[in-house]
Scaffold this motif. Structure first.
Motif, PDB file in Angstrom:
ATOM      1  N   LEU B  81      -6.875  31.735 -21.758  1.00 37.96           N
ATOM      2  CA  LEU B  81      -5.961  32.861 -21.887  1.00 37.96           C
ATOM      3  C   LEU B  81      -6.594  34.025 -22.636  1.00 37.96           C
ATOM      4  O   LEU B  81      -6.401  35.187 -22.281  1.00 37.96           O
ATOM      5  CB  LEU B  81      -4.688  32.387 -22.609  1.00 37.96           C
ATOM      6  N   VAL B  85      -6.532  37.947 -21.418  1.00 43.08           N
ATOM      7  CA  VAL B  85      -5.904  39.027 -22.189  1.00 43.08           C
ATOM      8  C   VAL B  85      -6.922  40.134 -22.456  1.00 43.08           C
ATOM      9  O   VAL B  85      -6.641  41.318 -22.292  1.00 43.08           O
ATOM     10  CB  VAL B  85      -5.319  38.485 -23.521  1.00 43.08           C
ATOM     11  N   TYR B 107       1.167  37.653 -13.917  1.00 39.86           N
ATOM     12  CA  TYR B 107       1.974  38.644 -14.632  1.00 39.86           C
ATOM     13  C   TYR B 107       1.373  39.090 -15.956  1.00 39.86           C
ATOM     14  O   TYR B 107       1.985  39.860 -16.702  1.00 39.86           O
ATOM     15  CB  TYR B 107       3.364  38.068 -14.902  1.00 39.86           C
ATOM     16  N   LEU B 108       0.201  38.604 -16.293  1.00 41.24           N
ATOM     17  CA  LEU B 108      -0.304  38.773 -17.652  1.00 41.24           C
ATOM     18  C   LEU B 108      -0.488  40.237 -18.060  1.00 41.24           C
ATOM     19  O   LEU B 108      -0.428  40.578 -19.231  1.00 41.24           O
ATOM     20  CB  LEU B 108      -1.634  38.018 -17.799  1.00 41.24           C
ATOM     21  N   PRO B 111       2.914  43.638 -19.585  1.00 39.55           N
ATOM     22  CA  PRO B 111       3.203  44.401 -20.810  1.00 39.55           C
ATOM     23  C   PRO B 111       2.351  45.669 -20.927  1.00 39.55           C
ATOM     24  O   PRO B 111       2.829  46.683 -21.427  1.00 39.55           O
ATOM     25  CB  PRO B 111       2.861  43.399 -21.923  1.00 39.55           C
ATOM     26  N   ILE B 112       1.121  45.624 -20.462  1.00 38.97           N
ATOM     27  CA  ILE B 112       0.269  46.812 -20.560  1.00 38.97           C
ATOM     28  C   ILE B 112       0.578  47.808 -19.446  1.00 38.97           C
ATOM     29  O   ILE B 112       0.694  49.010 -19.690  1.00 38.97           O
ATOM     30  CB  ILE B 112      -1.228  46.411 -20.566  1.00 38.97           C
ATOM     31  N   ARG B 114       3.289  48.333 -17.991  1.00 35.71           N
ATOM     32  CA  ARG B 114       4.558  49.007 -18.295  1.00 35.71           C
ATOM     33  C   ARG B 114       4.337  50.184 -19.234  1.00 35.71           C
ATOM     34  O   ARG B 114       5.041  51.186 -19.166  1.00 35.71           O
ATOM     35  CB  ARG B 114       5.533  48.005 -18.921  1.00 35.71           C
ATOM     36  N   ARG B 115       3.364  50.074 -20.115  1.00 40.53           N
ATOM     37  CA  ARG B 115       3.175  51.087 -21.155  1.00 40.53           C
ATOM     38  C   ARG B 115       2.096  52.117 -20.850  1.00 40.53           C
ATOM     39  O   ARG B 115       2.080  53.196 -21.427  1.00 40.53           O
ATOM     40  CB  ARG B 115       2.865  50.379 -22.484  1.00 40.53           C
ATOM     41  N   ILE B 130       9.426  28.629  -9.271  1.00 38.69           N
ATOM     42  CA  ILE B 130       9.245  27.985 -10.570  1.00 38.69           C
ATOM     43  C   ILE B 130      10.264  28.632 -11.502  1.00 38.69           C
ATOM     44  O   ILE B 130      10.113  29.788 -11.879  1.00 38.69           O
ATOM     45  CB  ILE B 130       7.814  28.227 -11.092  1.00 38.69           C
ATOM     46  N   ASP B 132      11.046  28.834 -14.519  1.00 35.87           N
ATOM     47  CA  ASP B 132      10.787  29.506 -15.792  1.00 35.87           C
ATOM     48  C   ASP B 132       9.980  30.788 -15.673  1.00 35.87           C
ATOM     49  O   ASP B 132       9.798  31.475 -16.677  1.00 35.87           O
ATOM     50  CB  ASP B 132      10.180  28.554 -16.835  1.00 35.87           C
ATOM     51  N   VAL B 133       9.512  31.173 -14.497  1.00 38.10           N
ATOM     52  CA  VAL B 133       8.906  32.507 -14.406  1.00 38.10           C
ATOM     53  C   VAL B 133       9.919  33.570 -13.970  1.00 38.10           C
ATOM     54  O   VAL B 133       9.695  34.757 -14.180  1.00 38.10           O
ATOM     55  CB  VAL B 133       7.659  32.583 -13.480  1.00 38.10           C
ATOM     56  N   PRO B 135      12.891  34.666 -15.111  1.00 34.95           N
ATOM     57  CA  PRO B 135      13.364  35.652 -16.103  1.00 34.95           C
ATOM     58  C   PRO B 135      12.296  36.687 -16.454  1.00 34.95           C
ATOM     59  O   PRO B 135      12.616  37.846 -16.732  1.00 34.95           O
ATOM     60  CB  PRO B 135      13.705  34.798 -17.330  1.00 34.95           C
ATOM     61  N   LEU B 136      11.048  36.285 -16.425  1.00 31.39           N
ATOM     62  CA  LEU B 136       9.976  37.239 -16.729  1.00 31.39           C
ATOM     63  C   LEU B 136       9.891  38.314 -15.653  1.00 31.39           C
ATOM     64  O   LEU B 136       9.807  39.509 -15.953  1.00 31.39           O
ATOM     65  CB  LEU B 136       8.639  36.509 -16.845  1.00 31.39           C
ATOM     66  N   GLU B 139      12.654  40.766 -16.002  1.00 27.11           N
ATOM     67  CA  GLU B 139      12.397  41.726 -17.082  1.00 27.11           C
ATOM     68  C   GLU B 139      11.498  42.861 -16.582  1.00 27.11           C
ATOM     69  O   GLU B 139      11.756  44.032 -16.860  1.00 27.11           O
ATOM     70  CB  GLU B 139      11.746  41.006 -18.271  1.00 27.11           C
ATOM     71  N   TYR B 140      10.465  42.495 -15.841  1.00 25.81           N
ATOM     72  CA  TYR B 140       9.493  43.507 -15.387  1.00 25.81           C
ATOM     73  C   TYR B 140       9.757  43.869 -13.933  1.00 25.81           C
ATOM     74  O   TYR B 140       8.839  43.914 -13.120  1.00 25.81           O
ATOM     75  CB  TYR B 140       8.079  42.965 -15.554  1.00 25.81           C
TER      76      TYR B 140
END
Lengths: 365, 365
Positions: B81, B85, B107-108, B111-112, B114-115, B130, B132-133, B135-136, B139-140
């Protein structure tokens, strides 16, 4: 109390890993420490928001990220990373409500904290001598980091360390006994680096019983079968399996000494402070953080060989168990840990560019 | 060619996973597709920068992120990871040099991206069912996503899909044979969802030899021993083990049909197009993407039962293998994949707010 935060204290976010609840039901050293810190911050009058799993239990305001500790989901959860990335986004979107955000999730938030200008600090809870994380920390070298021991920093002395904060435990969590116990104690995992074999050998050489409270992970099963199992046949050795938090006081406070003869650069070693909280001295190899935690000749003995370990067992009656407990209270209580962290929070907040617009930075120090 | 990108083409960044090199030495479906796309973009005159491991081989400009494919590091690499990153940070810092950044790392980077306001698009290479992915991705939900089949989108129809681009292979990678072969072929992993047992059963029922080119992962070893091993004793069955890329043409082009009777929502199924490139028809259950790739009665047969699969084997001689190859060239070549992606890149770039300052957006469409 700083005049700007007054009686209501600081507005603090704690961001915990999601593998375990806070506090953890199963093993989870980081989640335990986050819990101790969070509850003590609340007790000291701060306004604390905890980002954690929904099955966490806290007096802080809980921001539930996912339903349950991810470790409890077993095979059903396939992508823990997705939940952690989403948590960081949740934190970022609420960040202007906090004076400081305290991360306990390694480095995953660095890309966002670099781009959003909220005050944050990161405690690194693990070992740092992993070559493939070093380039990442070099990239994000402006991040304010807290080590859990000075020794932990060694592979990354160049990072932006803003303090070392030793872990602390609630003072009433363990009770001390004043009289010396009758058995040696080993607690932890049965894995090669924890060296339960050395602990057993010392017990055999001094002829004292040893009680072993330890779990055997699936990855360590072969090691156990090949190297350890036959040692358990000695009548001096009693294997208890894994014990729960509530059994630890009984186990540790009745022990003569805790054996910590590890082959491992311990970043902190919570169990050392648990023993001390029970008044029980520790006999340890001076690996990693150990010399920062154990005062040689006072709360235990630091030894460099098996011969010295055997000799140390003989010296234990000369130590004062009340003094061991007293040192715990002074140096390894949650109260002390909390105080240290708040001092750092204020320092970071004071040097943060977004601090109190209109107020000169110097007045906030 | 759009007038703004002229003869020198677009400036494109491809961001690959680091588990394998690009192209991969071992198995790595995503890294293979990134390689095919990258080389074809270069061939078509675009200026391409590839973020990947240093042991990647490309005609594009390579930005090496780590020395070797992480999968080759074995136990030495403890934190893949951290490298991913850091790669996203490298991309962000260079982003203003590119017209578009194309991510292949799930999806890693969200966060970047988006900004930072660079134009980007993400191909999702895996299954999306899957829980658990989800909700992520919610969000995005502004992220521009590309599916590798329409079927893949089902669990997340609400996402910001900007297109489906089926994978494509270089046209000269495999050679087709016009005459029908003499054995059934199975290729892939021997795992429960790939159903090699069904393929063998069909072979037995029609009395035709079957050749199995497959690896057995450690996690599938128990399944193999309990359920598959005894089937290999049949004289009709020949087990070849895992075969390399260079052996695939020989293996597939000499086959009578590829058996693809899976219990698995295939997001794309690269092997289906490999068979077609060799002129070999496919007999498949219509799971996931399969009906989008195989034209029933033309490049193979879609079957709903073992009886239909047996019947389909008998129908194979009625199919024209030259036509199978022709469909491959039209629908599943790297050239077509590349064209599709460039169309999407231009569309995204045209709607990106940072596009050509001073030029009206409409002129760029």
């Amino acid at each position: 109390m700083n005049k700007y935060w007054g009686v209501s204290g600081m507005r603090i976010a704690q961001v915990a890993p999601l593998y375990e609840s806070v506090p953890p039901r199963l093993y989870g050293g980081t989640e335990r420490v986050v819990s101790y810190l969070t509850e003590e911050l609340v007790r000291q009058g701060h306004s604390v928001t905890l980002f954690a799993t929904a099955d966490s239990v806290t007096r802080a305001e809980l921001r539930p990220v996912c339903e349950r500790a991810l470790r409890l989901e077993g095979r059903r959860i396939l992508d823990p990373l997705a939940h952690h990335v989403r948590m960081v986004e949740m934190v970022a979107q609420e960040a202007d409500r906090f004076d400081i955000v305290h991360f306990h999730i390694d480095y995953l938030h660095f890309p966002i904290t670099r781009r959003e200008h909220f005050a944050s600090v990161t405690t690194l809870h693990g070992r740092l001598d992993i070559p493939d994380v070093t380039p990442l920390f070099r990239e994000y070298k402006e991040m304010s980091l807290i080590s859990i021991s000075d020794a932990q920093r060694a592979p990354m002395e160049w990072a932006n360390w803003v303090g070392t904060v030793h872990h602390g435990l609630p003072e009433n969590l363990y009770a001390a006994k004043e009289e010396h116990g009758k058995y040696l104690a080993f607690i932890g995992r049965i894995s090669p680096e924890k060296r339960v074999d050395r602990a057993i050998e010392v017990a055999q050489r001094v002829g004292m019983p040893i009680k072993i409270a330890a779990k055997i992970d699936a990855t360590d099963r072969a090691y156990y079968e090949a190297n350890i199992r036959h040692l358990m046949d000695d009548p001096l050795v009693e294997y208890l399996g894994e014990i729960g938090e509530h059994e630890k006081t009984e186990f540790l406070s009745n022990a003569y000494a805790l054996m910590f003869l590890v082959d491992w650069q311990e970043p902190f070693g919570l169990v050392l402070t648990e023993a001390m909280a029970c008044g029980t001295p520790v006999i340890a190899y001076p690996m990693g953080s150990v010399p920062e935690v154990i005062d040689h000749g006072v709360s235990g003995y630091l030894v460099d060989s098996m011969e010295e370990a055997v000799e140390a067992v003989r010296q234990i009656p000369g130590l004062d168990r009340r003094l061991v407990r007293k040192i715990f209270e002074e140096r390894f209580s949650a109260r002390r840990m909390c105080r240290d962290y708040v001092t750092i929070y204020k320092k970071i907040r004071a040097s943060s560019p977004s601090f109190l617009p209109g107020e000169p930075l110097s007045s906030a120090a």
